[in-house]
Design a protein around this motif. Structure first.
Motif, PDB file in Angstrom:
ATOM      1  N   GLY A 110      69.268   8.447   6.934  1.00  0.00           N
ATOM      2  CA  GLY A 110      69.736   9.365   5.904  1.00  0.00           C
ATOM      3  C   GLY A 110      70.871   8.742   5.118  1.00  0.00           C
ATOM      4  N   ASP A 111      71.791   9.585   4.657  1.00  0.00           N
ATOM      5  CA  ASP A 111      72.926   9.040   3.894  1.00  0.00           C
ATOM      6  C   ASP A 111      74.155   8.863   4.767  1.00  0.00           C
ATOM      7  OD1 ASP A 111      73.664  11.605   4.307  1.00  0.00           O
ATOM      8  OD2 ASP A 111      73.671  12.214   2.187  1.00  0.00           O
ATOM      9  N   GLY A 112      74.047   9.167   6.034  1.00  0.00           N
ATOM     10  CA  GLY A 112      75.147   8.882   6.953  1.00  0.00           C
ATOM     11  C   GLY A 112      76.238   9.930   6.978  1.00  0.00           C
ATOM     12  N   SER A 113      76.068  11.007   6.225  1.00  0.00           N
ATOM     13  CA  SER A 113      77.137  12.002   6.179  1.00  0.00           C
ATOM     14  C   SER A 113      76.701  13.342   6.771  1.00  0.00           C
ATOM     15  CB  SER A 113      77.580  12.196   4.726  1.00  0.00           C
ATOM     16  OG  SER A 113      76.489  12.685   3.976  1.00  0.00           O
ATOM     17  N   ALA A 114      75.588  13.341   7.501  1.00  0.00           N
ATOM     18  CA  ALA A 114      75.088  14.611   8.035  1.00  0.00           C
ATOM     19  C   ALA A 114      76.008  15.146   9.120  1.00  0.00           C
ATOM     20  CB  ALA A 114      73.695  14.417   8.605  1.00  0.00           C
ATOM     21  N   THR A 115      76.081  16.456   9.190  1.00  0.00           N
ATOM     22  CA  THR A 115      76.824  17.078  10.285  1.00  0.00           C
ATOM     23  C   THR A 115      75.923  18.078  10.979  1.00  0.00           C
ATOM     24  OG1 THR A 115      77.673  18.718   8.748  1.00  0.00           O
ATOM     25  CG2 THR A 115      79.115  16.854   9.247  1.00  0.00           C
ATOM     26  N   CYS A 116      76.000  18.067  12.295  1.00  0.00           N
ATOM     27  CA  CYS A 116      75.266  19.048  13.085  1.00  0.00           C
ATOM     28  C   CYS A 116      75.919  19.095  14.444  1.00  0.00           C
ATOM     29  CB  CYS A 116      73.792  18.677  13.197  1.00  0.00           C
ATOM     30  SG  CYS A 116      73.508  17.150  14.128  1.00  0.00           S
ATOM     31  N   ASP A 117      75.536  20.080  15.234  1.00  0.00           N
ATOM     32  CA  ASP A 117      76.171  20.196  16.545  1.00  0.00           C
ATOM     33  C   ASP A 117      75.190  20.802  17.546  1.00  0.00           C
ATOM     34  OD1 ASP A 117      78.169  20.043  18.458  1.00  0.00           O
ATOM     35  OD2 ASP A 117      78.707  22.153  18.126  1.00  0.00           O
TER      36      ASP A 117
ATOM     37  N   GLY B 222      78.681  12.190  12.641  1.00  0.00           N
ATOM     38  CA  GLY B 222      78.920  13.630  12.680  1.00  0.00           C
ATOM     39  C   GLY B 222      77.725  14.427  13.144  1.00  0.00           C
ATOM     40  N   CYS B 223      76.628  13.774  13.418  1.00  0.00           N
ATOM     41  CA  CYS B 223      75.432  14.509  13.811  1.00  0.00           C
ATOM     42  C   CYS B 223      74.691  13.739  14.893  1.00  0.00           C
ATOM     43  CB  CYS B 223      74.528  14.740  12.588  1.00  0.00           C
ATOM     44  SG  CYS B 223      73.037  15.693  12.957  1.00  0.00           S
ATOM     45  N   GLN B 224      74.980  14.083  16.146  1.00  0.00           N
ATOM     46  CA  GLN B 224      74.337  13.413  17.265  1.00  0.00           C
ATOM     47  C   GLN B 224      73.180  14.284  17.771  1.00  0.00           C
ATOM     48  OE1 GLN B 224      75.248  10.187  18.395  1.00  0.00           O
ATOM     49  NE2 GLN B 224      76.308  10.328  16.427  1.00  0.00           N
ATOM     50  N   VAL B 225      71.951  13.862  17.458  1.00  0.00           N
ATOM     51  CA  VAL B 225      70.776  14.620  17.896  1.00  0.00           C
ATOM     52  C   VAL B 225      70.282  14.043  19.215  1.00  0.00           C
ATOM     53  CG1 VAL B 225      68.408  15.266  17.311  1.00  0.00           C
ATOM     54  CG2 VAL B 225      70.144  15.142  15.516  1.00  0.00           C
ATOM     55  N   GLU B 226      69.945  14.943  20.110  1.00  0.00           N
ATOM     56  CA  GLU B 226      69.444  14.484  21.405  1.00  0.00           C
ATOM     57  C   GLU B 226      67.925  14.549  21.405  1.00  0.00           C
ATOM     58  OE1 GLU B 226      69.860  15.531  26.157  1.00  0.00           O
ATOM     59  OE2 GLU B 226      70.963  16.739  24.698  1.00  0.00           O
ATOM     60  N   LEU B 227      67.283  13.524  22.012  1.00  0.00           N
ATOM     61  CA  LEU B 227      65.832  13.544  22.180  1.00  0.00           C
ATOM     62  C   LEU B 227      65.534  13.863  23.643  1.00  0.00           C
ATOM     63  CD1 LEU B 227      62.964  13.020  21.060  1.00  0.00           C
ATOM     64  CD2 LEU B 227      63.251  10.633  21.729  1.00  0.00           C
TER      65      LEU B 227
ATOM     66  N   ILE C 289      67.037  18.308  10.025  1.00  0.00           N
ATOM     67  CA  ILE C 289      68.327  18.596  10.653  1.00  0.00           C
ATOM     68  C   ILE C 289      69.469  18.171   9.718  1.00  0.00           C
ATOM     69  CG2 ILE C 289      69.857  17.932  12.561  1.00  0.00           C
ATOM     70  CD1 ILE C 289      67.240  17.763  14.273  1.00  0.00           C
ATOM     71  N   ASP C 290      69.317  16.989   9.099  1.00  0.00           N
ATOM     72  CA  ASP C 290      70.342  16.502   8.182  1.00  0.00           C
ATOM     73  C   ASP C 290      70.511  17.412   6.977  1.00  0.00           C
ATOM     74  OD1 ASP C 290      70.606  14.471   9.910  1.00  0.00           O
ATOM     75  OD2 ASP C 290      69.825  12.881   8.608  1.00  0.00           O
ATOM     76  N   SER C 291      69.400  18.100   6.603  1.00  0.00           N
ATOM     77  CA  SER C 291      69.505  18.967   5.429  1.00  0.00           C
ATOM     78  C   SER C 291      70.136  20.310   5.775  1.00  0.00           C
ATOM     79  CB  SER C 291      68.110  19.193   4.827  1.00  0.00           C
ATOM     80  OG  SER C 291      67.394  20.094   5.642  1.00  0.00           O
ATOM     81  N   GLY C 292      70.541  20.476   7.036  1.00  0.00           N
ATOM     82  CA  GLY C 292      71.263  21.685   7.397  1.00  0.00           C
ATOM     83  C   GLY C 292      70.472  22.672   8.222  1.00  0.00           C
TER      84      GLY C 292
ATOM     85  N   ALA D 156      62.803  28.399  13.247  1.00  0.00           N
ATOM     86  CA  ALA D 156      62.038  28.929  12.119  1.00  0.00           C
ATOM     87  C   ALA D 156      62.285  28.093  10.860  1.00  0.00           C
ATOM     88  CB  ALA D 156      62.409  30.383  11.871  1.00  0.00           C
ATOM     89  N   ALA D 157      63.531  27.707  10.652  1.00  0.00           N
ATOM     90  CA  ALA D 157      63.873  26.949   9.454  1.00  0.00           C
ATOM     91  C   ALA D 157      63.243  25.554   9.494  1.00  0.00           C
ATOM     92  CB  ALA D 157      65.392  26.844   9.326  1.00  0.00           C
ATOM     93  N   LEU D 158      63.090  24.981  10.693  1.00  0.00           N
ATOM     94  CA  LEU D 158      62.505  23.650  10.781  1.00  0.00           C
ATOM     95  C   LEU D 158      61.005  23.696  10.476  1.00  0.00           C
ATOM     96  CD1 LEU D 158      63.300  20.722  11.298  1.00  0.00           C
ATOM     97  CD2 LEU D 158      62.664  21.018  13.683  1.00  0.00           C
ATOM     98  N   VAL D 159      60.325  24.753  10.960  1.00  0.00           N
ATOM     99  CA  VAL D 159      58.905  24.940  10.623  1.00  0.00           C
ATOM    100  C   VAL D 159      58.760  25.051   9.113  1.00  0.00           C
ATOM    101  CG1 VAL D 159      56.933  26.497  10.812  1.00  0.00           C
ATOM    102  CG2 VAL D 159      58.335  26.016  12.830  1.00  0.00           C
TER     103      VAL D 159
END
Lengths: 419, 346
Positions: free
Chosen positions: A83-90, A128-133, A374-377, A382-385
């Motif tokens: 992505g652009d490297g600035s995504a945030t998630c938790d 800022g956005c560490q996603v777990e697999l 996820i990066d898009s917020g 439901a939102a991911l579907v």
């Protein structure tokens, strides 16, 4: 007793002679190998040389009409998981479900590793956005999968699922994921009926068996110009479905006199070979898996059948080449899966110590799409579907955009040749 | 062609079975040649079933796995001789090839024979000591069959560093390129067919002589006929039983090599099951407990199932084999040759 004795002695003599011959033979071969390396050592190498050079090489990408489609590109335009490297998630995670142990573990591991590579690249670029697999092992078994599915659904951090990998387990667990409205994005389940269940959460990241069968059949009669083809099928759902589509698409080119059926686990195909030799076709298409495809091909060749040999993704495996040896040369193998482009292949090999396998690219692409969501917020299921159903973009393997049933809007099939 | 039509012309089922008489007629002799090669392999395996049944009245269902171990035995022997599996044919001279095949056969026979004896010692002897009912032996045989299969499936790869066993078939080691030697009524007879039939006939003759014309063979026949009297006459029943398992196992090992010549990629943990079932049927077809019956039954079954396959379609092969078995047993309940080992000329 007297009449018996000579016979016993005779038998003993024969036995002793046999042992002596065996003993001598043993020693002489040892000697032969040591003194004259050409005796067995180099013969073995010569024999191995030509077969060892054979590999399944990508040939051409075709659409359902069998017409050539330019390859997707060198990967430069493909979506990048970073992505652009600035995504945030938790606290969000995506899950992968498939066979990670058991006889079909290789396929599940290919997908998992592809996805893992995408997640790693994403997490490195986005502090800022560490996603777990999270990985869930279904062993590829529908029964085991139904026991694993509730654990995936009840894990609140999981907002999207990559999988299930196989058609059978997808069929068995589909209602559970649909009820939870958890995105189910499969990288390898190709049974056409899966998208007819009305599951709103299910998307297929590759062409189904119908598109593969039609594409390869059209390619055989069109580009390769074969006039008569014998279609041989095994007794699996996969083989029966694929053979049906291929036979239908071939039309008059499919010779019904040599349409044969073999059984999973069969190793001897003498009558099938006889029937095919009788029909003198230009090509033989086998709908089934490599375990039967390889001996069938070998026996066709030793039975004097020189017709071209083609098969589907069930045979598109290194085992096919290693079992059939040099007989495999020139065999056409189709797959809805694309070959791995560089630099993906190099990154993959650096990370996992092996070259990308079948469906590794799809695993990477589909994980990338979920990460883009996820990066898009997106923070819930439901939102991911919603995000995926509206997604349109190019991946390493192909463009991804889905129709309302969850099938790809445009599918292509790759043809490979053993050479 | 073969529609089931109800009164009034209503078609109930169309094309359930196609009788392809043309295919059978055209290929009659080549099917006969193929059938005889498979039949002689069935025959050799069937001997193991029939001998053990004759002596113990036990259907040794694990015999198919003894055969499977024989395939691995000959494969391992070839690997030890320096053949790296490659899927290609090794070009050796004829003489050297025969020597290698002979050594591999001895390897297969040693593994199969040894495994059969171990099986008898571990699985059946303790039951016999405790006088277990016949049904328990049968269940034990089926259990032993699974144990051996899963051993090759899961344990053997760990013991051999993934060189042997596991879920996939072994990469073939092919010593002989099938090539037509001569034609028999238009059917191609290959060198592989010749080797299989000749070797099988020689082994069949040898085992027939062994059982009917040696001291050990007389012991086997005596125990089959009347174990108590045989023991009173000084025949060691336990030793005869071990011998019976050994002979049956060794023949299965030899059959394993011949089978692998014909089907090089058949070396897999599940590779013995169907073939064992067929060989068992062959033994019953010929008259179980009857040595010559097993040999005849094997050849007959091999040929008939290929005729049936050509006639009805390839997917009917196994059905034909078992329908044939049922038909024969309906009219000759004790099999074609009927007599048991014990009742044969002593």
């Amino acid at each position: 007793m007297r009449t018996r004795t000579p016979r016993v002695a005779g038998l003993a003599l024969v036995l002793a002679a046999g042992l002596a011959v065996a003993g001598c033979a043993d020693r002489s071969t040892d000697g032969g190998t040591a003194a004259d390396p050409s005796a067995s050592g180099s013969a073995a190498e010569d024999g191995g040389g030509s077969a060892a050079d054979l590999a399944i090489q990508p040939l051409v990408q075709v659409d359902a009409e069998g017409a050539e489609v330019a390859a997707g590109g060198d990967g430069t335009e493909a979506a990048d998981p970073a992505g652009d490297g600035s995504a945030t998630c938790d606290g969000v995670a995506i899950a992968m479900a498939g066979a990670l142990t058991g006889p079909n573990a290789a396929l599940g591991t290919n997908i998992l590793n592809g996805a893992q590579l995408a997640v790693t690249q994403h997490n490195e670029a986005n502090p800022g956005c560490q996603v777990e697999l999270k990985q869930f092992d279904t062993q590829g078994d529908p029964q085991a999968a139904t026991q694993v599915a509730p654990a995936i659904v009840s894990d609140a951090s999981v907002i999207g699922l990559l999988g299930p990998a196989f058609s059978g387990e997808t069929n068995a667990t589909g209602p559970i994921f649909n009820q939870a409205n958890l995105l189910s994005l499969t990288a390898s389940a190709t049974n056409p009926s899966l998208t007819t269940n009305g599951w709103t959460n299910f998307f297929r990241g590759l062409g189904n068996d119908n598109s593969q069968g039609a594409a390869v059949a059209n390619y055989l009669t069109g580009e390769l110009g074969f006039g008569t083809v014998c279609v041989v099928q095994d007794d699996s759902d996969y083989g029966i479905g694929l053979a049906e589509v291929v036979t239908e698409t071939l039309g008059d080119a499919a010779n019904p006199d040599c349409a044969a059926e073999v059984k999973t686990g069969d190793k001897d195909f003498s009558a099938t070979v006889q029937i095919i030799a009788d029909a003198e076709p230009d090509a033989v298409y086998y709908a089934g898996y490599y375990a039967e495809a390889a001996p069938l091909l070998s026996q066709l060749r030793s039975g004097g059948v020189e017709a071209a040999f083609a098969s589907g993704d069930g045979s598109n495996d290194g085992q096919f080449v290693s079992q059939a040896g040099s007989d495999a040369e020139g065999a056409y193998l189709s797959c809805p899966c694309g070959p791995a482009p560089e630099p993906f292949a190099a990154d993959y090999e650096a990370a996992f110590g092996q070259v990308p396998g079948v469906y590794s690219v799809e695993g990477y692409d589909l994980a990338t799409i979920m990460l883009a969501g996820i990066d898009s917020g997106v923070t819930d299921r439901a939102a991911l579907v919603e995000f995926v159903s509206g997604y349109s973009g190019v991946g390493l393997a192909k463009p991804y955009e889905w129709d309302s049933t969850g099938e790809l809007a445009s599918t292509t099939t790759w043809l490979y040749e053993v050479q | 062609m073969s529609a089931l039509v109800l009164a009034g012309g209503q078609v109930l089922a169309d094309g359930v079975i196609d009788f392809n008489v043309g295919a059978l007629g055209r290929n009659f002799w080549s099917l006969t040649v193929s059938g005889l090669t498979y039949g002689s392999i069935y025959a050799l395996v069937a001997v193991g079933y029939t001998l053990v049944y004759g002596v113990l009245r036990l259907i040794n269902f694990a015999h198919s796995e003894i055969f499977m171990l024989g395939m691995f035995g000959q494969y391992a022997t070839l690997m030890l001789l320096g053949f790296n599996p490659s899927g290609d044919v090794f070009q050796q001279g004829v003489l050297l090839t025969i020597v290698f095949l002979g050594v591999a056969m001895v390897g297969g026979m040693a593994v199969s024979g040894g495994a059969a004896v171990v099986l008898e010692r571990v699985a059946y002897r303790p039951l016999r000591r405790r006088g277990a009912p016949a049904l328990v032996f049968l269940i034990t045989a089926i259990g032993a069959s699974f144990v051996i299969q899963e051993f090759v499936h899961f344990v053997l790869p760990k013991l051999t560093g993934n060189a042997l066993g596991g879920v996939n078939a072994q990469q073939p080691i092919r010593l002989v390129q099938p090539s037509t030697q001569f034609e028999l009524f238009g059917a191609n007879v290959t060198n592989v067919d010749l080797v299989i039939v000749v070797a099988a006939l020689a082994l069949a003759f040898a085992v027939d002589r062994f059982v009917n014309a040696t001291k050990f063979g007389r012991g086997i026949r005596a125990v089959a006929q009347d174990p108590v009297t045989a023991t009173l006459m000084g025949v060691s029943r336990e030793r005869i039983i071990v011998l019976t398992f050994l002979v049956g196992g060794m023949l299965a090992g030899a059959a394993a090599l011949l089978y692998t010549l014909r089907v090089p990629s058949g070396v897999i943990y599940s590779g013995g099951f169907i073939l064992g079932l067929k060989a068992f049927s062959a033994a019953v077809l010929g008259g179980i407990g009857n040595l010559r019956g097993a040999l005849l039954g094997g050849l007959l079954l091999g040929v008939m199932e290929l005729y049936g396959q050509a006639l009805f379609g390839t997917e009917w092969r196994d059905v034909v084999a078992f329908v044939l078995l049922i038909l024969v047993l309906m009219f000759r309940p004790t099999g074609i040759l009927g007599e048991s080992l014990g009742k044969a000329r002593a």
